[in-house]
Design a protein around this motif. Structure first.
Motif, short mmCIF file in Angstrom:
data_model
loop_
_atom_site.label_atom_id
_atom_site.label_comp_id
_atom_site.label_asym_id
_atom_site.label_seq_id
_atom_site.Cartn_x
_atom_site.Cartn_y
_atom_site.Cartn_z
N SER A 153 0.82 -1.21 0.00
CA SER A 153 0.00 0.00 0.00
C SER A 153 0.85 1.26 0.00
O SER A 153 0.39 2.34 -0.38
N ARG A 154 2.12 1.13 0.40
CA ARG A 154 3.04 2.29 0.43
C ARG A 154 4.03 2.26 -0.74
O ARG A 154 5.05 2.95 -0.71
N ALA A 155 3.71 1.47 -1.74
CA ALA A 155 4.65 1.27 -2.85
C ALA A 155 5.06 2.58 -3.51
O ALA A 155 6.20 2.71 -3.97
N ASP A 156 4.15 3.54 -3.56
CA ASP A 156 4.47 4.82 -4.20
C ASP A 156 5.57 5.59 -3.47
O ASP A 156 6.19 6.48 -4.05
N GLU A 157 5.81 5.23 -2.19
CA GLU A 157 6.82 5.93 -1.40
C GLU A 157 8.23 5.40 -1.67
O GLU A 157 9.21 6.04 -1.28
N VAL A 177 11.69 4.50 -3.42
CA VAL A 177 12.55 5.14 -4.44
C VAL A 177 13.77 4.28 -4.76
O VAL A 177 14.49 4.59 -5.71
N ALA A 197 2.98 -3.49 -8.51
CA ALA A 197 2.75 -2.07 -8.20
C ALA A 197 3.92 -1.20 -8.64
O ALA A 197 3.71 -0.04 -9.04
N ARG A 198 5.15 -1.74 -8.57
CA ARG A 198 6.33 -0.94 -8.92
C ARG A 198 7.25 -1.70 -9.88
O ARG A 198 8.39 -2.04 -9.54
N ASP A 207 8.83 -0.58 -12.19
CA ASP A 207 9.98 0.29 -12.49
C ASP A 207 11.11 0.11 -11.49
O ASP A 207 12.27 0.43 -11.79
#
Length: 401
Positions: free
Chosen positions: A326-330, A332, A357-358, A360
């Protein structure tokens, strides 16, 4: 009329008796379920003080140096493993499967067992393989990390001659184990030209103890890994790779999400990691046939301050904060994530979700058949190849096979 009144009174009494019994049963179920949930929640955060014996030793042939074990998902696996025997005071290394039947598996003994040597008939199956750094036959140094809970012992493995003293790997062990679990990685990092550090952290039996003496499931232990990063920087590290096994993976992820030294972390390597504790708790509850309502109470007891004190978990643990999907966008930092779909303890579901989710950032390497934290044991060459390729692609490691 009198008979009708008496019959009505009797019926009411009967109904009251039925309702009373039902209420007592419901209260018993609630109380019993709550007590069970307390026990489970406490077990989740309590460091193990003894090893669970999970393997029966059927027999040892000292002439041929072979050992026969009761067949299980673990004992039939290909590769090299180990057994904690004699109440975990000794460790036997075992090799390839020589034969197997419906109920037993015979494997090669790689640790010599002398004639007359007593070996108990119950043992703990282990993927550690190496227990002491001397077994690696590479240079190492005992060091202390000055962490918030006090000194945390670590093993420092210097880069090989010609390697980079400025690129370090910090290896973090899982729940219920010690830094011996991560020794398998030290030769690979050394071959790649990296300095590596096998660390301990609060409440693992080697490092300092927190005030609660309980695991934070990654929510508190990351501070000790941050101290290890500070130690590495003080020794000249400018780029750091974090590697975590199981709960050590959760700790590594919490480190990069919270540390003030995120700038020096190049990437993360995860093996059989806990990416989301709810997924693990739900999986374990199903495996133990714990009713869903009780499993729900367990999660609540870990996350609510009032109940977390009852189960002696210290501060409440935010499962939301520990849910990295759920915190994948955080995130880097690039991640090499290795997980078996037949893990058997930490399901790979959350690892797949994080990779989706990531895409990249996450390079997912899926295994089958291999069990929890035993990917090195199952296929050492493949495990080594993926780590070396990752380091090489990151511009961190030497070009070795």
């Amino acid at each position: 009329m009198l008979r009708r009144s008496r019959r009505a009174a009797s019926d009411r009494a009967g109904l009251l008796e039925v309702f009373g019994a039902a209420a007592a049963l419901a209260i018993g179920v609630i109380v019993g379920g709550t007590m069970l949930s307390f026990a489970i929640a406490r077990k989740v955060v309590t460091p193990a003080t003894r090893r669970l014996t999970d393997v029966e030793i059927v027999g040892i042939d000292r002439g041929s140096q072979t050992i026969t074990l009761a067949r299980s998902f673990d004992t039939v696996l290909p590769g090299r493993y180990g057994l904690f025997v004699n109440e975990a005071h000794e460790y036997l290394k075992i090799g390839s499967v020589l034969s197997a039947s419906e109920h037993t598996v015979t494997r090669k003994l790689l640790t010599h067992v002398a004639p007359g040597k007593r070996i108990a008939d119950r043992a703990t199956f282990s993927g550690w393989y190496f227990v002491h750094p001397e077994e690696l036959h590479i240079p190492y140094e005992d060091v202390q990390i000055d962490a918030p809970v006090g000194p945390c012992p670590a093993w420092l493995f210097p880069a090989r001659e010609g390697g980079s003293g400025s690129t370090w790997a910090i290896s973090v062990h899982g729940r219920g184990t010690t830094r011996s679990e991560v020794l398998r990685a030290a030769p690979v990092f050394r071959d790649a030209g990296l300095t590596s550090l096998a660390v301990s952290y609060r409440n693992d039996g080697e490092a300092g103890r927190s005030s609660s003496g309980r695991y934070g499931l990654g929510a508190t232990e990351w501070r000790d890994v941050e101290a290890a990063i500070e130690f590495a920087r003080s020794r000249g590290a400018t780029r750091i790779v974090l590697m975590g096994w199981s709960m050590g993976g959760a700790i590594a992820l919490q480190t990069v999400l919270n540390t003030a030294h995120a700038d020096v972390v190049d990437s993360i390597i995860l093996e059989s990691p806990v990416v989301d504790w709810r997924t693990v708790l739900n999986f374990q509850a199903r495996a133990l046939h714990v009713p869903a309502p009780v499993a729900h109470i367990v999660r609540r007891q870990l996350t609510l301050p009032r109940w977390s004190r009852v189960v002696r978990a210290g501060n409440a643990i935010s499962l939301n904060d520990l849910d990295v999907v759920s915190r994948a966008d955080e995130l880097v930092h690039p991640i090499l994530l290795m997980h078996s779909d037949d893990d058997g303890f930490v399901p790979s579901e959350a690892s797949h979700s994080l990779a989706e989710a990531r895409p990249d950032l996450v390079r997912l390497v899926s295994y089958s058949e291999a069990r929890h934290t035993k990917l090195w044991n199952y296929d050492e060459a493949r495990w080594r190849r993926h780590i070396l390729a990752w380091l090489r692609d990151r511009g961190l490691g030497a070009d070795v096979s």
